[in-house]
Design a protein around this motif. Structure first.
Motif, short mmCIF file in Angstrom:
data_model
loop_
_atom_site.label_atom_id
_atom_site.label_comp_id
_atom_site.label_asym_id
_atom_site.label_seq_id
_atom_site.Cartn_x
_atom_site.Cartn_y
_atom_site.Cartn_z
N MET A 1 46.90 36.01 56.81
CA MET A 1 45.75 36.69 56.48
C MET A 1 45.49 36.48 54.94
SD MET A 1 44.05 40.48 56.97
CE MET A 1 44.46 40.66 58.64
N LYS A 2 44.32 36.20 54.27
CA LYS A 2 44.10 36.09 52.84
C LYS A 2 43.16 37.04 52.46
CE LYS A 2 46.01 31.88 51.90
NZ LYS A 2 47.19 31.71 50.94
N CYS A 3 43.32 37.47 51.10
CA CYS A 3 42.51 38.43 50.73
C CYS A 3 41.05 37.92 50.41
CB CYS A 3 43.23 38.97 49.21
SG CYS A 3 41.98 40.01 48.35
N PRO A 4 39.93 38.59 50.80
CA PRO A 4 38.65 38.12 50.86
C PRO A 4 38.07 38.25 49.22
CG PRO A 4 38.73 40.44 51.79
CD PRO A 4 40.14 39.97 51.53
N VAL A 5 38.96 39.01 48.25
CA VAL A 5 38.41 39.07 47.06
C VAL A 5 39.02 38.22 46.46
CG1 VAL A 5 38.46 40.74 44.81
CG2 VAL A 5 38.06 41.85 47.45
N CYS A 6 40.55 37.95 46.20
CA CYS A 6 41.22 37.06 45.26
C CYS A 6 41.94 35.92 45.89
CB CYS A 6 42.27 37.75 44.47
SG CYS A 6 43.49 38.52 45.20
N ASN A 7 41.89 35.85 47.33
CA ASN A 7 42.48 34.93 48.14
C ASN A 7 44.13 34.86 48.09
OD1 ASN A 7 41.63 32.92 49.98
ND2 ASN A 7 42.15 31.12 48.44
N TYR B 1 46.35 46.34 56.01
CA TYR B 1 46.86 44.90 55.01
C TYR B 1 46.29 45.40 53.78
CZ TYR B 1 47.99 42.76 59.33
OH TYR B 1 48.73 42.28 60.38
N ARG B 2 47.19 44.94 52.82
CA ARG B 2 47.26 45.26 51.51
C ARG B 2 47.38 43.98 50.62
NH1 ARG B 2 47.11 49.47 47.75
NH2 ARG B 2 48.11 48.92 45.76
N CYS B 3 46.53 43.53 49.60
CA CYS B 3 46.83 42.29 48.95
C CYS B 3 47.79 42.46 47.93
CB CYS B 3 45.43 41.92 48.31
SG CYS B 3 45.66 40.56 46.90
N VAL B 4 48.92 41.70 47.83
CA VAL B 4 49.74 41.87 47.04
C VAL B 4 49.49 41.56 45.56
CG1 VAL B 4 51.66 41.36 48.52
CG2 VAL B 4 50.78 39.53 47.23
N LYS B 5 48.37 40.90 45.33
CA LYS B 5 47.90 40.39 44.21
C LYS B 5 46.70 41.38 43.27
CE LYS B 5 45.96 36.22 42.40
NZ LYS B 5 45.18 34.86 42.78
N CYS B 6 45.92 41.79 44.21
CA CYS B 6 44.88 42.62 43.56
C CYS B 6 44.96 44.16 44.16
CB CYS B 6 43.28 42.09 43.70
SG CYS B 6 42.58 41.93 45.38
N GLY B 7 45.53 44.37 45.35
CA GLY B 7 45.53 45.74 45.86
C GLY B 7 44.64 45.96 46.58
N GLU B 8 43.72 44.82 46.90
CA GLU B 8 42.47 45.08 48.02
C GLU B 8 43.20 45.68 49.64
OE1 GLU B 8 39.26 45.38 47.75
OE2 GLU B 8 38.47 44.98 49.72
N GLU B 9 42.44 46.62 50.37
CA GLU B 9 43.01 47.00 51.49
C GLU B 9 41.97 46.53 52.30
OE1 GLU B 9 44.09 51.06 50.83
OE2 GLU B 9 46.28 50.47 51.29
N LEU B 10 42.53 46.08 53.50
CA LEU B 10 41.72 45.98 54.78
C LEU B 10 42.38 46.52 56.13
CD1 LEU B 10 41.17 42.13 54.76
CD2 LEU B 10 39.39 43.73 54.45
#
Ligand SMILES: [Zn+2]
Length: 102
Positions: free
Chosen positions: A1-7, A27-36
């Motif tokens: 799964m890819k982050c919808p904010v920063c990919n 799910y948490r983005c390792v780059k920007c911290g976005e959570e899904l």
């Protein structure tokens, strides 16, 4: 799964909601911290809140060498519990569960 904010890459993350101590997984983005949250993760969190909303405060009392719990009359009625009826008490990770049986 890819982050919808920063990919960036998303990874499973367990967290706790501070106000009420409810644990959840998202799910948490390792780059920007976005959570899904996926639908199963959302459903699991919703189920925890439903249980919490139905929770009642009870007081423990001493009964001989045992500890007794007073079950509010409306809860007893809803669950079909009356004096003399049998039940099963089990333990799980969260605590104690009582199920009317015989
Ligand atoms: Zn991101």
């Amino acid at each position: 799964m890819k982050c919808p904010v920063c990919n960036g890459a998303m990874e499973r993350n367990k967290d706790v909601i501070r106000q009420d101590g409810v644990e959840f997984e998202a799910y948490r983005c390792v780059k920007c911290g976005e959570e899904l949250m996926t639908m199963p993760q959302l459903r699991s969190l919703a189920a925890k809140y439903r249980r919490l909303r139905n929770a009642r405060q009870v007081t423990f009392a001493k009964w001989g060498n045992s500890i007794a719990v007073r079950i509010p009359s409306d809860v007893a009625e809803e669950c079909g519990i009356s004096e003399g009826r049998q039940g099963l008490l089990t333990r799980d990770k969260q605590g104690i569960r009582i199920m009317p049986s015989g």
